[in-house]
Write an enzyme that holds these catalytic residues in place. Structure first.
Site, PDB file in Angstrom:
ATOM      1  N   LYS A  48      14.847  29.746  -4.894  1.00 28.36           N
ATOM      2  CA  LYS A  48      16.133  30.380  -4.638  1.00 28.36           C
ATOM      3  C   LYS A  48      17.155  29.710  -5.527  1.00 28.36           C
ATOM      4  O   LYS A  48      17.000  28.547  -5.891  1.00 28.36           O
ATOM      5  CB  LYS A  48      16.557  30.207  -3.174  1.00 28.36           C
ATOM      6  CG  LYS A  48      17.494  31.279  -2.696  1.00 28.36           C
ATOM      7  CD  LYS A  48      16.722  32.530  -2.343  1.00 28.36           C
ATOM      8  CE  LYS A  48      17.602  33.595  -1.745  1.00 28.36           C
ATOM      9  NZ  LYS A  48      16.788  34.697  -1.205  1.00 28.36           N
TER      10      LYS A  48
HETATM   11  P1  NAD Z   1      24.775  42.150  -0.339  1.00 25.57           P
HETATM   12  O1  NAD Z   1      25.651  41.182  -1.060  1.00 25.57           O
HETATM   13  O2  NAD Z   1      24.372  43.418  -0.994  1.00 25.57           O
HETATM   14  O3  NAD Z   1      25.430  42.520   1.071  1.00 25.57           O
HETATM   15  C1  NAD Z   1      25.833  41.564   1.998  1.00 25.57           C
HETATM   16  C2  NAD Z   1      26.615  42.287   3.073  1.00 25.57           C
HETATM   17  O4  NAD Z   1      26.946  41.375   4.118  1.00 25.57           O
HETATM   18  C3  NAD Z   1      27.929  42.874   2.569  1.00 25.57           C
HETATM   19  O5  NAD Z   1      28.135  44.132   3.176  1.00 25.57           O
HETATM   20  C4  NAD Z   1      28.947  41.862   3.072  1.00 25.57           C
HETATM   21  O6  NAD Z   1      30.226  42.440   3.233  1.00 25.57           O
HETATM   22  C5  NAD Z   1      28.325  41.520   4.396  1.00 25.57           C
HETATM   23  N1  NAD Z   1      28.851  40.299   4.993  1.00 25.57           N
HETATM   24  C6  NAD Z   1      29.074  39.101   4.412  1.00 25.57           C
HETATM   25  N2  NAD Z   1      29.582  38.240   5.310  1.00 25.57           N
HETATM   26  C7  NAD Z   1      29.655  38.927   6.491  1.00 25.57           C
HETATM   27  C8  NAD Z   1      30.100  38.610   7.782  1.00 25.57           C
HETATM   28  N3  NAD Z   1      30.564  37.388   8.060  1.00 25.57           N
HETATM   29  N4  NAD Z   1      30.038  39.557   8.749  1.00 25.57           N
HETATM   30  C9  NAD Z   1      29.573  40.790   8.481  1.00 25.57           C
HETATM   31  N5  NAD Z   1      29.137  41.159   7.268  1.00 25.57           N
HETATM   32  C10 NAD Z   1      29.196  40.241   6.283  1.00 25.57           C
HETATM   33  O7  NAD Z   1      23.479  41.290   0.119  1.00 25.57           O
HETATM   34  P2  NAD Z   1      22.036  41.832   0.520  1.00 25.57           P
HETATM   35  O8  NAD Z   1      21.196  41.782  -0.699  1.00 25.57           O
HETATM   36  O9  NAD Z   1      22.174  43.084   1.308  1.00 25.57           O
HETATM   37  O10 NAD Z   1      21.545  40.631   1.444  1.00 25.57           O
HETATM   38  C11 NAD Z   1      21.844  40.582   2.833  1.00 25.57           C
HETATM   39  C12 NAD Z   1      20.893  39.605   3.501  1.00 25.57           C
HETATM   40  O11 NAD Z   1      19.541  40.033   3.285  1.00 25.57           O
HETATM   41  C13 NAD Z   1      20.954  38.168   2.973  1.00 25.57           C
HETATM   42  O12 NAD Z   1      20.663  37.281   4.043  1.00 25.57           O
HETATM   43  C14 NAD Z   1      19.820  38.131   1.978  1.00 25.57           C
HETATM   44  O13 NAD Z   1      19.350  36.813   1.768  1.00 25.57           O
HETATM   45  C15 NAD Z   1      18.798  38.979   2.690  1.00 25.57           C
HETATM   46  N6  NAD Z   1      17.774  39.558   1.820  1.00 25.57           N
HETATM   47  C16 NAD Z   1      18.099  40.374   0.778  1.00 25.57           C
HETATM   48  C17 NAD Z   1      17.077  40.945   0.021  1.00 25.57           C
HETATM   49  C18 NAD Z   1      17.366  41.928  -1.091  1.00 25.57           C
HETATM   50  O14 NAD Z   1      16.407  42.501  -1.625  1.00 25.57           O
HETATM   51  N7  NAD Z   1      18.609  42.174  -1.448  1.00 25.57           N
HETATM   52  C19 NAD Z   1      15.738  40.643   0.272  1.00 25.57           C
HETATM   53  C20 NAD Z   1      15.438  39.798   1.350  1.00 25.57           C
HETATM   54  C21 NAD Z   1      16.467  39.273   2.117  1.00 25.57           C
END
Ligand code: NAD
Length: 420
Positions: free
Chosen positions: A108
Protein backbone atom coordinates in the site's frame (compact mmCIF):
# COMPACT_ATOMS: atom_id res chain seq x y z
CA UNK A 1 9.80 -5.62 19.11
CA UNK A 2 9.87 -1.82 18.83
CA UNK A 3 9.41 -0.42 15.32
CA UNK A 4 8.41 2.60 13.23
CA UNK A 5 4.97 1.03 12.74
CA UNK A 6 2.64 2.76 15.20
CA UNK A 7 -0.79 4.36 15.36
CA UNK A 8 -4.36 3.18 15.83
CA UNK A 9 -4.79 1.56 12.39
CA UNK A 10 -1.54 -0.39 12.68
CA UNK A 11 -2.52 -1.47 16.23
CA UNK A 12 -5.77 -2.76 14.76
CA UNK A 13 -3.98 -4.85 12.12
CA UNK A 14 -1.56 -6.15 14.77
CA UNK A 15 -4.34 -7.09 17.23
CA UNK A 16 -6.32 -8.88 14.53
CA UNK A 17 -3.19 -10.77 13.49
CA UNK A 18 -2.52 -11.78 17.12
CA UNK A 19 -5.99 -13.32 17.54
CA UNK A 20 -5.68 -15.21 14.27
CA UNK A 21 -2.13 -16.37 15.09
CA UNK A 22 -3.42 -17.62 18.47
CA UNK A 23 -6.25 -19.50 16.74
CA UNK A 24 -3.82 -20.99 14.20
CA UNK A 25 -1.35 -21.76 17.03
CA UNK A 26 1.52 -20.08 15.18
CA UNK A 27 4.59 -20.17 17.47
CA UNK A 28 5.72 -16.76 18.86
CA UNK A 29 9.06 -17.07 17.07
CA UNK A 30 7.41 -17.07 13.63
CA UNK A 31 4.96 -14.22 14.17
CA UNK A 32 7.13 -11.12 13.62
CA UNK A 33 8.25 -12.46 10.25
CA UNK A 34 4.64 -12.77 9.18
CA UNK A 35 3.45 -9.45 10.54
CA UNK A 36 6.17 -6.86 9.91
CA UNK A 37 6.60 -5.42 6.41
CA UNK A 38 9.54 -6.45 4.26
CA UNK A 39 10.15 -2.88 3.06
CA UNK A 40 8.90 0.62 3.83
CA UNK A 41 9.84 3.55 1.64
CA UNK A 42 9.24 7.18 2.60
CA UNK A 43 9.71 10.04 0.16
CA UNK A 44 9.32 13.81 -0.10
CA UNK A 45 7.45 15.09 -3.15
CA UNK A 46 8.07 18.77 -3.96
CA UNK A 47 5.68 20.25 -6.52
CA UNK A 48 4.90 23.70 -7.92
CA UNK A 49 1.50 24.86 -6.67
CA UNK A 50 -0.80 27.06 -8.78
CA UNK A 51 0.06 30.10 -6.59
CA UNK A 52 3.73 29.86 -7.63
CA UNK A 53 4.98 28.41 -4.32
CA UNK A 54 6.67 25.04 -3.90
CA UNK A 55 4.92 22.64 -1.50
CA UNK A 56 6.48 19.41 -0.21
CA UNK A 57 4.24 16.38 0.44
CA UNK A 58 5.24 13.23 2.32
CA UNK A 59 4.69 9.93 0.54
CA UNK A 60 4.98 6.27 1.50
CA UNK A 61 5.00 2.78 0.03
CA UNK A 62 5.01 -0.36 2.14
CA UNK A 63 5.66 -3.82 0.64
CA UNK A 64 4.55 -6.42 3.15
CA UNK A 65 5.93 -9.73 1.89
CA UNK A 66 7.49 -11.20 -1.26
CA UNK A 67 6.67 -14.83 -0.53
CA UNK A 68 4.00 -15.47 -3.18
CA UNK A 69 5.04 -13.07 -5.96
CA UNK A 70 5.20 -9.31 -6.50
CA UNK A 71 3.45 -7.02 -4.05
CA UNK A 72 0.17 -5.39 -5.02
CA UNK A 73 -1.89 -2.60 -3.52
CA UNK A 74 -3.54 0.77 -3.82
CA UNK A 75 -2.26 4.32 -3.50
CA UNK A 76 -4.17 6.62 -1.17
CA UNK A 77 -4.09 10.41 -1.30
CA UNK A 78 -5.65 11.52 2.00
CA UNK A 79 -4.83 13.70 5.02
CA UNK A 80 -4.77 10.67 7.35
CA UNK A 81 -1.99 8.86 5.45
CA UNK A 82 1.04 7.94 7.58
CA UNK A 83 3.39 5.00 7.80
CA UNK A 84 1.22 3.18 10.35
CA UNK A 85 -1.97 3.45 8.26
CA UNK A 86 -0.22 2.45 5.04
CA UNK A 87 1.45 -0.55 6.74
CA UNK A 88 -1.83 -1.79 8.16
CA UNK A 89 -3.44 -1.53 4.73
CA UNK A 90 -0.49 -3.41 3.17
CA UNK A 91 -0.86 -6.21 5.74
CA UNK A 92 -4.60 -6.50 5.07
CA UNK A 93 -3.84 -6.67 1.34
CA UNK A 94 -1.61 -9.69 1.99
CA UNK A 95 -4.35 -11.65 3.74
CA UNK A 96 -6.86 -10.53 1.08
CA UNK A 97 -4.73 -11.66 -1.87
CA UNK A 98 -3.97 -14.98 -0.19
CA UNK A 99 -7.66 -15.57 0.60
CA UNK A 100 -8.59 -14.90 -3.05
CA UNK A 101 -5.77 -17.19 -4.25
CA UNK A 102 -3.80 -14.45 -6.06
CA UNK A 103 -0.01 -14.74 -6.54
CA UNK A 104 0.80 -11.51 -4.66
CA UNK A 105 2.00 -10.12 -1.37
CA UNK A 106 0.28 -7.02 -0.04
CA UNK A 107 1.44 -3.44 -0.52
CA UNK A 108 0.00 0.00 0.00
CA UNK A 109 1.17 3.53 -0.54
CA UNK A 110 0.00 7.05 -0.33
CA UNK A 111 0.59 10.73 0.14
CA UNK A 112 -0.48 12.84 3.10
CA UNK A 113 -2.64 15.37 1.26
CA UNK A 114 -6.23 16.48 0.95
CA UNK A 115 -6.69 15.42 -2.69
CA UNK A 116 -9.92 17.42 -2.92
CA UNK A 117 -8.00 20.67 -2.25
CA UNK A 118 -5.67 20.24 -5.27
CA UNK A 119 -6.33 21.59 -8.75
CA UNK A 120 -6.13 19.08 -11.61
CA UNK A 121 -2.68 20.39 -12.57
CA UNK A 122 -1.43 20.09 -8.98
CA UNK A 123 -2.83 16.55 -8.73
CA UNK A 124 -1.01 15.60 -11.94
CA UNK A 125 2.28 17.07 -10.67
CA UNK A 126 1.96 15.25 -7.36
CA UNK A 127 1.02 11.95 -9.03
CA UNK A 128 3.93 12.11 -11.48
CA UNK A 129 6.41 13.14 -8.76
CA UNK A 130 5.24 10.32 -6.47
CA UNK A 131 5.77 7.70 -9.18
CA UNK A 132 9.09 9.22 -10.22
CA UNK A 133 10.41 8.89 -6.63
CA UNK A 134 9.14 5.29 -6.48
CA UNK A 135 10.72 4.10 -9.76
CA UNK A 136 13.72 2.37 -8.08
CA UNK A 137 11.38 0.39 -5.83
CA UNK A 138 8.54 -0.78 -8.11
CA UNK A 139 8.18 -2.86 -11.28
CA UNK A 140 5.71 -5.24 -12.97
CA UNK A 141 7.34 -8.19 -11.14
CA UNK A 142 8.27 -6.25 -7.98
CA UNK A 143 5.36 -4.07 -6.86
CA UNK A 144 2.24 -3.09 -8.82
CA UNK A 145 0.18 -0.06 -7.72
CA UNK A 146 -3.58 0.53 -8.03
CA UNK A 147 -6.08 3.25 -7.03
CA UNK A 148 -7.49 3.81 -3.55
CA UNK A 149 -9.11 6.73 -1.76
CA UNK A 150 -8.30 10.04 -3.43
CA UNK A 151 -6.80 8.46 -6.58
CA UNK A 152 -8.51 7.21 -9.74
CA UNK A 153 -8.02 5.99 -13.31
CA UNK A 154 -6.51 9.29 -14.39
CA UNK A 155 -3.91 9.16 -11.61
CA UNK A 156 -3.04 5.58 -12.65
CA UNK A 157 -2.58 6.77 -16.26
CA UNK A 158 -0.15 9.47 -15.02
CA UNK A 159 1.70 6.85 -12.93
CA UNK A 160 1.98 4.52 -15.93
CA UNK A 161 3.07 7.32 -18.25
CA UNK A 162 5.74 8.58 -15.83
CA UNK A 163 7.18 5.08 -15.32
CA UNK A 164 7.07 4.41 -19.08
CA UNK A 165 8.86 7.69 -19.92
CA UNK A 166 11.78 6.62 -17.73
CA UNK A 167 11.91 3.17 -19.36
CA UNK A 168 11.70 4.61 -22.88
CA UNK A 169 8.79 2.30 -23.74
CA UNK A 170 5.19 1.73 -22.71
CA UNK A 171 4.96 -0.49 -19.63
CA UNK A 172 1.25 -0.65 -18.93
CA UNK A 173 1.60 -3.63 -16.56
CA UNK A 174 3.25 -1.34 -13.95
CA UNK A 175 -0.10 -0.25 -12.46
CA UNK A 176 -3.70 -1.47 -12.54
CA UNK A 177 -6.95 0.47 -12.46
CA UNK A 178 -5.94 2.39 -15.59
CA UNK A 179 -8.41 3.70 -18.17
CA UNK A 180 -9.29 1.02 -20.76
CA UNK A 181 -7.74 3.30 -23.41
CA UNK A 182 -4.35 2.99 -21.67
CA UNK A 183 -4.20 -0.77 -21.15
CA UNK A 184 -6.80 -1.01 -18.39
CA UNK A 185 -9.29 -3.83 -18.29
CA UNK A 186 -13.00 -3.82 -18.90
CA UNK A 187 -14.82 -4.09 -15.57
CA UNK A 188 -12.08 -2.74 -13.24
CA UNK A 189 -13.81 0.57 -12.51
CA UNK A 190 -16.89 -1.13 -11.12
CA UNK A 191 -15.20 -4.33 -9.86
CA UNK A 192 -15.00 -3.55 -6.14
CA UNK A 193 -18.58 -2.26 -5.85
CA UNK A 194 -19.93 -5.09 -8.04
CA UNK A 195 -18.06 -7.61 -5.91
CA UNK A 196 -19.50 -6.11 -2.72
CA UNK A 197 -23.03 -6.36 -4.15
CA UNK A 198 -22.40 -9.91 -5.43
CA UNK A 199 -21.33 -11.11 -1.97
CA UNK A 200 -24.29 -9.33 -0.38
CA UNK A 201 -26.45 -11.26 -2.85
CA UNK A 202 -24.82 -14.57 -1.82
CA UNK A 203 -25.33 -13.68 1.87
CA UNK A 204 -28.99 -12.83 1.26
CA UNK A 205 -29.45 -16.24 -0.38
CA UNK A 206 -27.99 -17.95 2.72
CA UNK A 207 -30.15 -15.85 5.04
CA UNK A 208 -33.23 -16.37 2.84
CA UNK A 209 -33.70 -12.62 2.39
CA UNK A 210 -35.48 -11.18 -0.65
CA UNK A 211 -33.60 -8.31 -2.35
CA UNK A 212 -36.79 -6.49 -3.33
CA UNK A 213 -37.94 -6.52 0.31
CA UNK A 214 -34.57 -5.30 1.63
CA UNK A 215 -33.11 -1.88 2.37
CA UNK A 216 -29.52 -0.65 2.37
CA UNK A 217 -27.52 2.23 3.84
CA UNK A 218 -24.17 3.10 2.25
CA UNK A 219 -21.49 5.28 3.84
CA UNK A 220 -19.12 6.70 1.22
CA UNK A 221 -20.20 7.43 -2.35
CA UNK A 222 -16.91 7.24 -4.22
CA UNK A 223 -15.82 4.46 -6.54
CA UNK A 224 -16.81 1.58 -4.25
CA UNK A 225 -19.95 3.01 -2.62
CA UNK A 226 -21.49 4.32 -5.83
CA UNK A 227 -21.04 1.10 -7.84
CA UNK A 228 -22.28 -0.96 -4.88
CA UNK A 229 -25.38 1.28 -4.80
CA UNK A 230 -26.00 0.90 -8.55
CA UNK A 231 -25.68 -2.89 -8.42
CA UNK A 232 -27.76 -3.33 -5.24
CA UNK A 233 -30.48 -1.13 -6.74
CA UNK A 234 -30.33 -3.26 -9.90
CA UNK A 235 -30.92 -6.36 -7.74
CA UNK A 236 -34.04 -4.63 -6.38
CA UNK A 237 -32.66 -3.49 -2.99
CA UNK A 238 -34.03 -0.13 -1.83
CA UNK A 239 -31.20 2.32 -1.05
CA UNK A 240 -32.50 4.39 1.88
CA UNK A 241 -29.31 6.13 3.04
CA UNK A 242 -26.08 7.44 1.51
CA UNK A 243 -23.33 9.77 2.68
CA UNK A 244 -19.95 11.14 1.70
CA UNK A 245 -17.53 13.58 3.36
CA UNK A 246 -19.80 16.52 2.42
CA UNK A 247 -23.38 15.34 3.02
CA UNK A 248 -25.64 12.61 4.38
CA UNK A 249 -29.16 11.68 3.22
CA UNK A 250 -31.80 9.28 4.52
CA UNK A 251 -35.21 8.58 2.99
CA UNK A 252 -37.12 5.47 4.04
CA UNK A 253 -39.07 5.56 0.77
CA UNK A 254 -35.82 5.09 -1.11
CA UNK A 255 -33.31 7.43 -2.75
CA UNK A 256 -32.99 7.74 -6.53
CA UNK A 257 -29.57 6.18 -7.21
CA UNK A 258 -29.38 7.40 -10.82
CA UNK A 259 -30.05 10.96 -9.65
CA UNK A 260 -27.37 10.64 -6.93
CA UNK A 261 -24.86 9.41 -9.52
CA UNK A 262 -25.74 12.24 -11.90
CA UNK A 263 -25.40 14.79 -9.08
CA UNK A 264 -21.93 13.57 -8.01
CA UNK A 265 -20.79 13.43 -11.64
CA UNK A 266 -21.78 17.07 -12.07
CA UNK A 267 -20.78 18.50 -8.66
CA UNK A 268 -18.00 16.18 -7.50
CA UNK A 269 -19.80 15.25 -4.26
CA UNK A 270 -23.24 14.67 -2.72
CA UNK A 271 -23.45 18.21 -1.33
CA UNK A 272 -26.58 20.06 -2.43
CA UNK A 273 -28.49 16.96 -3.57
CA UNK A 274 -31.50 17.45 -1.29
CA UNK A 275 -32.61 19.47 1.71
CA UNK A 276 -35.59 17.28 2.71
CA UNK A 277 -33.54 14.07 3.01
CA UNK A 278 -30.58 15.65 4.87
CA UNK A 279 -29.63 13.52 7.87
CA UNK A 280 -27.15 13.48 10.79
CA UNK A 281 -24.03 11.54 9.61
CA UNK A 282 -23.22 10.49 13.19
CA UNK A 283 -26.55 8.64 13.42
CA UNK A 284 -26.57 7.09 9.98
CA UNK A 285 -24.77 3.80 10.68
CA UNK A 286 -27.14 2.83 13.49
CA UNK A 287 -30.37 3.42 11.56
CA UNK A 288 -32.56 0.35 10.94
CA UNK A 289 -31.82 -1.31 7.59
CA UNK A 290 -31.22 -4.80 6.23
CA UNK A 291 -27.80 -4.13 4.71
CA UNK A 292 -25.22 -1.69 6.03
CA UNK A 293 -22.27 -0.89 3.75
CA UNK A 294 -19.44 1.20 5.20
CA UNK A 295 -17.55 2.18 2.02
CA UNK A 296 -15.42 5.13 3.14
CA UNK A 297 -12.76 5.10 5.84
CA UNK A 298 -11.36 2.97 8.69
CA UNK A 299 -12.58 2.63 12.26
CA UNK A 300 -16.11 4.04 11.84
CA UNK A 301 -17.65 1.14 13.78
CA UNK A 302 -16.35 1.13 17.35
CA UNK A 303 -17.71 -0.90 20.27
CA UNK A 304 -20.44 1.66 20.98
CA UNK A 305 -21.67 1.76 17.37
CA UNK A 306 -21.42 -2.04 17.09
CA UNK A 307 -23.75 -2.40 20.07
CA UNK A 308 -26.30 -0.15 18.38
CA UNK A 309 -26.14 -1.50 14.81
CA UNK A 310 -29.59 -2.27 13.48
CA UNK A 311 -28.82 -4.28 10.32
CA UNK A 312 -28.92 -7.96 9.30
CA UNK A 313 -25.86 -7.85 7.00
CA UNK A 314 -22.75 -5.75 7.61
CA UNK A 315 -20.85 -5.63 4.32
CA UNK A 316 -17.41 -4.12 4.95
CA UNK A 317 -16.66 -2.49 1.62
CA UNK A 318 -14.05 -0.16 3.14
CA UNK A 319 -10.80 -1.47 4.54
CA UNK A 320 -10.78 -1.74 8.33
CA UNK A 321 -14.13 -0.06 9.12
CA UNK A 322 -14.60 -2.15 12.29
CA UNK A 323 -12.31 -1.88 15.33
CA UNK A 324 -11.23 -5.02 17.25
CA UNK A 325 -13.32 -3.78 20.23
CA UNK A 326 -16.35 -3.61 17.92
CA UNK A 327 -15.49 -7.09 16.69
CA UNK A 328 -15.81 -8.42 20.23
CA UNK A 329 -19.34 -6.94 20.36
CA UNK A 330 -20.21 -8.33 16.91
CA UNK A 331 -19.00 -11.74 18.09
CA UNK A 332 -21.69 -11.63 20.80
CA UNK A 333 -24.25 -10.61 18.14
CA UNK A 334 -23.21 -13.32 15.63
CA UNK A 335 -26.74 -14.68 15.27
CA UNK A 336 -28.21 -11.22 14.63
CA UNK A 337 -25.60 -9.68 12.28
CA UNK A 338 -23.97 -11.50 9.35
CA UNK A 339 -20.56 -9.86 8.76
CA UNK A 340 -18.88 -9.97 5.35
CA UNK A 341 -15.35 -9.07 6.48
CA UNK A 342 -13.40 -6.46 4.52
CA UNK A 343 -10.70 -8.75 3.13
CA UNK A 344 -13.44 -10.81 1.49
CA UNK A 345 -16.06 -8.11 0.86
CA UNK A 346 -13.92 -5.67 -1.15
CA UNK A 347 -11.62 -8.23 -2.79
CA UNK A 348 -13.32 -7.74 -6.19
CA UNK A 349 -11.01 -4.78 -6.76
CA UNK A 350 -7.74 -6.65 -6.42
CA UNK A 351 -9.13 -9.69 -8.24
CA UNK A 352 -9.88 -7.63 -11.36
CA UNK A 353 -6.59 -5.76 -10.90
CA UNK A 354 -4.95 -9.18 -11.10
CA UNK A 355 -6.88 -9.87 -14.33
CA UNK A 356 -5.70 -6.50 -15.68
CA UNK A 357 -2.04 -7.32 -14.89
CA UNK A 358 -2.36 -10.75 -16.52
CA UNK A 359 -3.89 -9.20 -19.67
CA UNK A 360 -1.21 -6.47 -19.82
CA UNK A 361 1.60 -9.03 -19.46
CA UNK A 362 0.12 -11.08 -22.30
CA UNK A 363 -1.19 -8.11 -24.33
CA UNK A 364 -4.32 -10.18 -24.85
CA UNK A 365 -7.51 -8.51 -23.68
CA UNK A 366 -10.72 -10.10 -22.45
CA UNK A 367 -14.33 -9.08 -23.00
CA UNK A 368 -16.25 -7.52 -20.10
CA UNK A 369 -18.42 -10.58 -19.52
CA UNK A 370 -15.30 -12.81 -19.28
CA UNK A 371 -13.80 -10.50 -16.66
CA UNK A 372 -17.00 -10.38 -14.60
CA UNK A 373 -17.72 -14.13 -14.89
CA UNK A 374 -14.22 -14.93 -13.65
CA UNK A 375 -14.61 -12.33 -10.89
CA UNK A 376 -17.83 -13.93 -9.65
CA UNK A 377 -16.16 -17.35 -9.79
CA UNK A 378 -13.23 -16.32 -7.57
CA UNK A 379 -15.52 -14.45 -5.16
CA UNK A 380 -17.81 -17.47 -4.83
CA UNK A 381 -14.82 -19.73 -4.12
CA UNK A 382 -13.48 -17.41 -1.41
CA UNK A 383 -16.96 -16.92 0.12
CA UNK A 384 -17.49 -20.69 0.29
CA UNK A 385 -14.05 -21.27 1.84
CA UNK A 386 -14.88 -18.75 4.58
CA UNK A 387 -18.32 -20.26 5.25
CA UNK A 388 -16.86 -23.80 5.39
CA UNK A 389 -14.22 -22.70 7.92
CA UNK A 390 -16.83 -20.89 10.05
CA UNK A 391 -19.01 -24.00 10.14
CA UNK A 392 -16.10 -26.35 10.82
CA UNK A 393 -14.44 -24.37 13.63
CA UNK A 394 -17.36 -22.26 14.96
CA UNK A 395 -15.39 -19.03 14.56
CA UNK A 396 -16.37 -15.57 13.32
CA UNK A 397 -16.36 -14.74 9.60
CA UNK A 398 -13.43 -12.36 10.12
CA UNK A 399 -11.25 -14.88 11.94
CA UNK A 400 -12.09 -17.50 9.29
CA UNK A 401 -11.24 -15.18 6.37
CA UNK A 402 -8.01 -13.96 7.95
CA UNK A 403 -7.00 -17.46 9.04
CA UNK A 404 -7.22 -18.74 5.45
CA UNK A 405 -5.04 -15.84 4.25
CA UNK A 406 -2.49 -15.93 7.09
CA UNK A 407 -2.22 -19.72 6.91
CA UNK A 408 -1.41 -19.63 3.20
CA UNK A 409 1.37 -17.05 3.66
CA UNK A 410 2.71 -18.87 6.75
CA UNK A 411 2.89 -22.19 4.90
CA UNK A 412 4.65 -20.63 1.91
CA UNK A 413 7.20 -19.00 4.22
CA UNK A 414 7.81 -22.33 5.94
CA UNK A 415 8.43 -24.15 2.68
CA UNK A 416 10.59 -21.43 1.10
CA UNK A 417 12.94 -20.45 3.94
CA UNK A 418 14.03 -17.11 5.39
CA UNK A 419 14.53 -15.00 2.22
CA UNK A 420 11.06 -13.77 1.16
P1 NAD B 1 -13.03 7.20 -3.18
O1 NAD B 1 -12.00 8.23 -2.88
O2 NAD B 1 -13.48 6.97 -4.57
O3 NAD B 1 -14.33 7.47 -2.29
C1 NAD B 1 -14.29 7.62 -0.91
C2 NAD B 1 -15.66 8.10 -0.47
O4 NAD B 1 -15.72 8.16 0.95
C3 NAD B 1 -16.00 9.50 -0.98
O5 NAD B 1 -17.36 9.54 -1.35
C4 NAD B 1 -15.75 10.36 0.25
O6 NAD B 1 -16.51 11.55 0.22
C5 NAD B 1 -16.24 9.42 1.31
N1 NAD B 1 -15.82 9.78 2.66
C6 NAD B 1 -14.59 10.15 3.08
N2 NAD B 1 -14.62 10.42 4.40
C7 NAD B 1 -15.91 10.18 4.80
C8 NAD B 1 -16.58 10.28 6.03
N3 NAD B 1 -15.94 10.67 7.13
N4 NAD B 1 -17.90 9.97 6.08
C9 NAD B 1 -18.56 9.58 4.97
N5 NAD B 1 -17.97 9.47 3.77
C10 NAD B 1 -16.67 9.78 3.69
O7 NAD B 1 -12.46 5.83 -2.51
P2 NAD B 1 -12.87 4.33 -2.86
O8 NAD B 1 -11.90 3.83 -3.86
O9 NAD B 1 -14.33 4.26 -3.10
O10 NAD B 1 -12.49 3.62 -1.48
C11 NAD B 1 -13.40 3.56 -0.39
C12 NAD B 1 -12.94 2.47 0.56
O11 NAD B 1 -12.89 1.22 -0.13
C13 NAD B 1 -11.55 2.67 1.16
O12 NAD B 1 -11.53 2.12 2.47
C14 NAD B 1 -10.68 1.83 0.25
O13 NAD B 1 -9.48 1.44 0.90
C15 NAD B 1 -11.59 0.66 0.01
N6 NAD B 1 -11.28 -0.11 -1.20
C16 NAD B 1 -11.27 0.47 -2.43
C17 NAD B 1 -11.02 -0.33 -3.55
C18 NAD B 1 -11.09 0.23 -4.95
O14 NAD B 1 -11.00 -0.57 -5.90
N7 NAD B 1 -11.26 1.52 -5.14
C19 NAD B 1 -10.73 -1.69 -3.42
C20 NAD B 1 -10.74 -2.25 -2.13
C21 NAD B 1 -11.03 -1.45 -1.04
Amino acid sequence: MSSIYTGPVFEMARNQFRSVADYLEIPEGRRDRLLYPKRAITISCPIHMDNGEVAVFQGYRVQHHLTLGPTKGGTRFAPSVDIGEVSALAIWMSWKCALAGLPYGGAKGGVTVDAYSLSKRELESLSRRYMQEMIPFVGPHIDVMAPDMGTNEQVMAWFMDTYSMYQGKTVNEIVTGKPVSSGGTEGRREATGLGVAHLIGRSMERLKMTPSASTAIIQGFGNVGSYAAIELARQGVKIIGVSDHTACYLDRNGLDVDALIAHTAEHGSLKGFSTEAAFDPDQMLVQPCDILVPAAIERVIDADVAGKLNCRILAEAANGPTTPEADAVLDQRRDEIFVIPDILCNSGGVIVSYFEWVQDLQQLFWKRHEVLDRLRGLLDDAFQRVIDRVEKDKISHRVAAMAIGVDKVAQAKQTRGLFP
